[in-house]
Design an enzyme around this catalytic site. Sequence first.
Site, PDB file in Angstrom:
ATOM      1  N   SER A 284      49.919  41.974  45.188  1.00 55.90           N
ATOM      2  CA  SER A 284      48.612  41.822  44.554  1.00 55.90           C
ATOM      3  C   SER A 284      47.798  40.661  45.100  1.00 55.90           C
ATOM      4  O   SER A 284      46.564  40.682  45.043  1.00 55.90           O
ATOM      5  CB  SER A 284      48.793  41.656  43.041  1.00 55.90           C
ATOM      6  OG  SER A 284      49.722  40.612  42.754  1.00 55.90           O
TER       7      SER A 284
ATOM      8  N   HIS B 285      45.931  35.610  38.758  1.00 56.22           N
ATOM      9  CA  HIS B 285      45.611  36.058  40.110  1.00 56.22           C
ATOM     10  C   HIS B 285      44.302  35.409  40.564  1.00 56.22           C
ATOM     11  O   HIS B 285      43.484  34.988  39.737  1.00 56.22           O
ATOM     12  CB  HIS B 285      45.472  37.583  40.164  1.00 56.22           C
ATOM     13  CG  HIS B 285      46.775  38.299  40.177  1.00 56.22           C
ATOM     14  ND1 HIS B 285      47.464  38.598  39.025  1.00 56.22           N
ATOM     15  CD2 HIS B 285      47.535  38.770  41.200  1.00 56.22           C
ATOM     16  CE1 HIS B 285      48.585  39.225  39.337  1.00 56.22           C
ATOM     17  NE2 HIS B 285      48.657  39.342  40.646  1.00 56.22           N
TER      18      HIS B 285
END
Length: 270
Positions: A46, A251
């Site tokens: 990711s 993230h």
Amino acid sequence: MAVPTRKFLRPLLRLSTALGAVILSTLGVTGIANAAGTVYAALGDSYSSGTGAGSYGSSGSCYRSSNAYAQLWTNAHSGTSLSFLACSGAKTGDVINQANSIPAGTTLVTVTVGGNDAGFTDVITTCTLGSDSDCVNRVNTAKTYVTNTLPGLLNNTYNAIKAKAPGARLVVLSYPRFYTVPGSCWVGLSDTKRSAINSGADTLASVIQQRASAAGATFVDVRPSFTGHNICSSADDYLHSLTWPVVESYHPTPAGQSGGYYAPLRAAIG
């Protein structure tokens, strides 16, 4: 008109040869490579797909963002052909599968991998819901895995990439530290938990650097780029904390992909 003699032509030929050598020396390998364009394969999890940076198009659960560092590098290098293979949730075995789709003639491969193998999601869940000791113990379990088991998995992954792209430059990027400790946050995880999570990121970066070096890859450490921009910092703009959709939590934001990942990649390889 008189025909030039060989004696007259020799100096001109020597001058022409010298000028050609200067031009080729000035262009160098980089200039020739740029003229031909780069065949680029972006592999990984990711952090390479760009989860958290939005603009995912039709990539589904892979969450490939047009704001990801791979796309930013491609946009900045005219003539680059990008195979964007990174996918959210990928482990080392998944990246080996991604490597099977690397195009022939690839000249550049980038990758982030190892965090999911080490149980990143479970670490964050335990540290969010559990006590300080629960968090520290879970991080220590992950660090043991990273030290003892992950090196062999990384070796296999890098070797698989090199086998599919023997002529490519392999660039391995790290993960950021998540928190500034002590920081500006008044709520959320304790500093004990934040420090434990950061120590896990440091252990992971150290092992990734060692295995990348052993594989002959270029290692790009993104931790310095995130300093002053991570969670609980004064800027606090490179990483999501707990957010919605949950998959984007912890993230990089679009700014994190640009300043935290793309910037050090550009500094390392141009």
